[in-house]
Write an enzyme that holds these catalytic residues in place. Structure first.
Site, PDB file in Angstrom:
ATOM      1  N   ARG A 101       0.896  -1.184   0.115  1.00 50.34           N
ATOM      2  CA  ARG A 101       0.128   0.057   0.009  1.00 50.34           C
ATOM      3  C   ARG A 101       1.048   1.234   0.036  1.00 50.34           C
ATOM      4  NH1 ARG A 101      -5.453   1.335   3.554  1.00 50.34           N
ATOM      5  NH2 ARG A 101      -5.976  -0.191   1.721  1.00 50.34           N
ATOM      6  N   HIS A 128      -7.333   0.804  -6.565  1.00 50.26           N
ATOM      7  CA  HIS A 128      -7.537  -0.004  -5.306  1.00 50.26           C
ATOM      8  C   HIS A 128      -8.022  -1.164  -6.066  1.00 50.26           C
ATOM      9  CE1 HIS A 128      -7.691  -1.305  -1.461  1.00 50.26           C
ATOM     10  NE2 HIS A 128      -8.568  -0.183  -0.851  1.00 50.26           N
ATOM     11  N   GLN A 131      -9.638  -3.934  -3.893  1.00 49.11           N
ATOM     12  CA  GLN A 131     -11.144  -3.891  -3.058  1.00 49.11           C
ATOM     13  C   GLN A 131     -12.044  -4.126  -4.424  1.00 49.11           C
ATOM     14  OE1 GLN A 131     -12.114  -2.073  -0.126  1.00 49.11           O
ATOM     15  NE2 GLN A 131     -14.158  -2.806  -0.652  1.00 49.11           N
ATOM     16  N   ASP A 224     -17.455   6.763  -1.870  1.00 45.63           N
ATOM     17  CA  ASP A 224     -15.957   6.542  -0.993  1.00 45.63           C
ATOM     18  C   ASP A 224     -15.895   8.047  -0.321  1.00 45.63           C
ATOM     19  OD1 ASP A 224     -13.391   5.696  -0.178  1.00 45.63           O
ATOM     20  OD2 ASP A 224     -12.621   6.374  -2.013  1.00 45.63           O
ATOM     21  N   CYS A 264     -16.114   1.138   0.491  1.00 49.81           N
ATOM     22  CA  CYS A 264     -15.080   0.454   0.688  1.00 49.81           C
ATOM     23  C   CYS A 264     -14.647   0.466   2.045  1.00 49.81           C
ATOM     24  CB  CYS A 264     -13.784   0.952  -0.203  1.00 49.81           C
ATOM     25  SG  CYS A 264     -13.212   2.381   0.057  1.00 49.81           S
ATOM     26  N   ARG A 292     -13.302  -8.838   1.273  1.00 49.97           N
ATOM     27  CA  ARG A 292     -11.731  -8.548   0.805  1.00 49.97           C
ATOM     28  C   ARG A 292     -10.792 -10.114   1.233  1.00 49.97           C
ATOM     29  NH1 ARG A 292      -9.873  -3.512   1.346  1.00 49.97           N
ATOM     30  NH2 ARG A 292      -7.796  -4.421   0.555  1.00 49.97           N
TER      31      ARG A 292
HETATM   32  N1  NVA Z   1      -9.840   6.617  -1.732  1.00 46.06           N
HETATM   33  C1  NVA Z   1      -9.752   6.366  -0.235  1.00 46.06           C
HETATM   34  C2  NVA Z   1      -9.711   4.685  -0.180  1.00 46.06           C
HETATM   35  C3  NVA Z   1      -9.605   4.073   1.323  1.00 46.06           C
HETATM   36  C4  NVA Z   1      -9.651   2.448   1.511  1.00 46.06           C
HETATM   37  C5  NVA Z   1      -8.193   6.746   0.032  1.00 46.06           C
HETATM   38  O1  NVA Z   1      -7.369   6.522  -0.758  1.00 46.06           O
HETATM   39  O2  NVA Z   1      -7.743   7.131   1.318  1.00 46.06           O
HETATM   40  N1   CP Z   2     -11.028  -0.427   2.285  1.00 45.15           N
HETATM   41  C1   CP Z   2      -9.892  -0.266   2.821  1.00 45.15           C
HETATM   42  O1   CP Z   2      -8.924  -0.494   2.119  1.00 45.15           O
HETATM   43  O2   CP Z   2      -9.574  -0.263   4.137  1.00 45.15           O
HETATM   44  P1   CP Z   2      -8.455  -0.067   4.855  1.00 45.15           P
HETATM   45  O3   CP Z   2      -7.915   1.320   4.521  1.00 45.15           O
HETATM   46  O4   CP Z   2      -8.948  -0.154   6.340  1.00 45.15           O
HETATM   47  O5   CP Z   2      -7.748  -1.164   4.663  1.00 45.15           O
END
Ligand code: NVA
Ligand code: CP
Length: 307
Positions: A101, A128, A131, A224, A264, A292
């Site tokens: 990540r 993502h 997801q 989101d 998500c 997931r």
């Molecule tokens: N768009 C959000 C998704 C979190 C799972 C982010 O990047 O923070």
């Molecule tokens: N949806 C998702 O990726 O959640 P986290 O940021 O908690 O991993």
């Protein structure tokens, strides 16, 4: 050459369907596959915070007979003290797969270019894709299939989730209608790519500014956060800019009466979604979060079998 999963269309639509089928199988028989028997280790690296991704990869790797090695980049050499390429060269001699990540997509591309083992994007600024495997699995479970269904995504159309919805849902034969305020429209290159895919898969892509228009006849409504990780400095501006884009009961009522709501997570009740919708009967977000685990296990097992 290892296969990598850095963005949604790094796999073909047929491979996406194959992975989702494997996910259904693994969900029904959770400990039936052990591709990481040994046990082999899988590195899971976080440059950003996480709950679902951290837990679902750690549990999933263990379920598959392996050992998860969770690395928080702040306490490793990665990034400031050592290049991504050198990190890949160290990791790939010891681990079976690398899950990461991070911020820029270019980092993942550099990791993959220097790794002999599969690299998986566990969220970047651009995509993502893990997801979306979970979301598509959830849609299959709740609506029977993805083919021909309409999804409306309302909110920040310029973020990672919007990009992944456009491409992954088009691959799955869905129509995507995406509604955002001015200044938060989807990337034109992503829309072009999604339209190319939709032309083959039978879906369609629509970009609008009216959430109500996007929701008409939708089988799925998704949103989101308005403030993705890394955007925190823009919080107050974004709260203003996104006024009118909350998924509330009135917007959900514009979709089919059978429509499901996806998010998500983490969710911010009262901003991108009302509490009434998130906690209401059409919301399937907890099943989505559980999926997931099953979807990523299928992805890892599938990648382990590609060499
Ligand atoms: N768009 C959000 C998704 C979190 C799972 C982010 O990047 O923070
Ligand atoms: N949806 C998702 O990726 O959640 P986290 O940021 O908690 O991993």
């Amino acid at each position: 050459m290892a296969r990598h999963f850095l963005k949604d269309d790094d796999i073909t639509p047929a491979e996406q369907a194959e992975i989702l089928k494997l996910a259904r199988l693994l969900k029904s028989d959770r400990f039936s596959m052990k591709p990481f028997a040994g046990p082999q280790t899988v590195a899971v690296i976080f440059d950003k915070t996480s709950t679902r991704t951290r837990v679902s990869f750690a549990v999933g790797i263990a379920d598959l007979g392996g050992v998860p090695l969770i690395i928080d980049s702040g306490v490793s050499q990665l990034g400031k003290k050592e290049s991504v390429a050198d990190t890949a060269r160290v990791l790939d001699r010891q681990v079976a797969q690398i899950v990461w990540r991070t911020y820029a997509q270019t980092g993942l591309e550099e990791m993959a270019a220097n790794s002999s083992v599969p690299v998986i994007n566990a969220l970047s600024d651009s995509w993502h894709p893990c997801q979306l495997l979970a979301d598509l699995l959830t849609i299959q479970e709740k609506l029977g299939s993805t083919q021909g269904k309409k999804i409306a995504y309302v909110g920040d159309a310029a973020n990672n989730m919007a990009n992944s919805y456009l491409v992954a849902c088009a691959m799955a034969g869905m129509s995507v209608s995406i509604a955002s305020p001015a200044g938060y429209e989807p990337d034109v290159n992503v829309v072009t790519r999604a339209r190319e895919i939709a032309a083959f898969s039978g879906g369609a892509i629509e970009v609008v500014t009216d959430p109500g228009k996007a929701a008409v006849n939708a089988d799925v409504i998704a949103t989101d956060t308005w403030i993705s990780m890394g955007m925190e400095d823009e919080t107050e501006k974004r709260k203003q800019d996104f006024k009118g884009f909350t998924v509330d009961a009135a917007l959900l009522a514009a979709a089919k009466s059978s429509a499901i709501f996806l998010h998500c997570l983490p969710a911010y009740r009262g901003l991108e979604v009302s509490a009434e919708v998130l906690d209401g009967p059409q919301s399937v977000v907890w099943d989505q979060a559980e999926n997931r685990l099953h979807a990523q296990k299928a992805l890892m097992a599938w990648l382990a079998n590609q060499n």
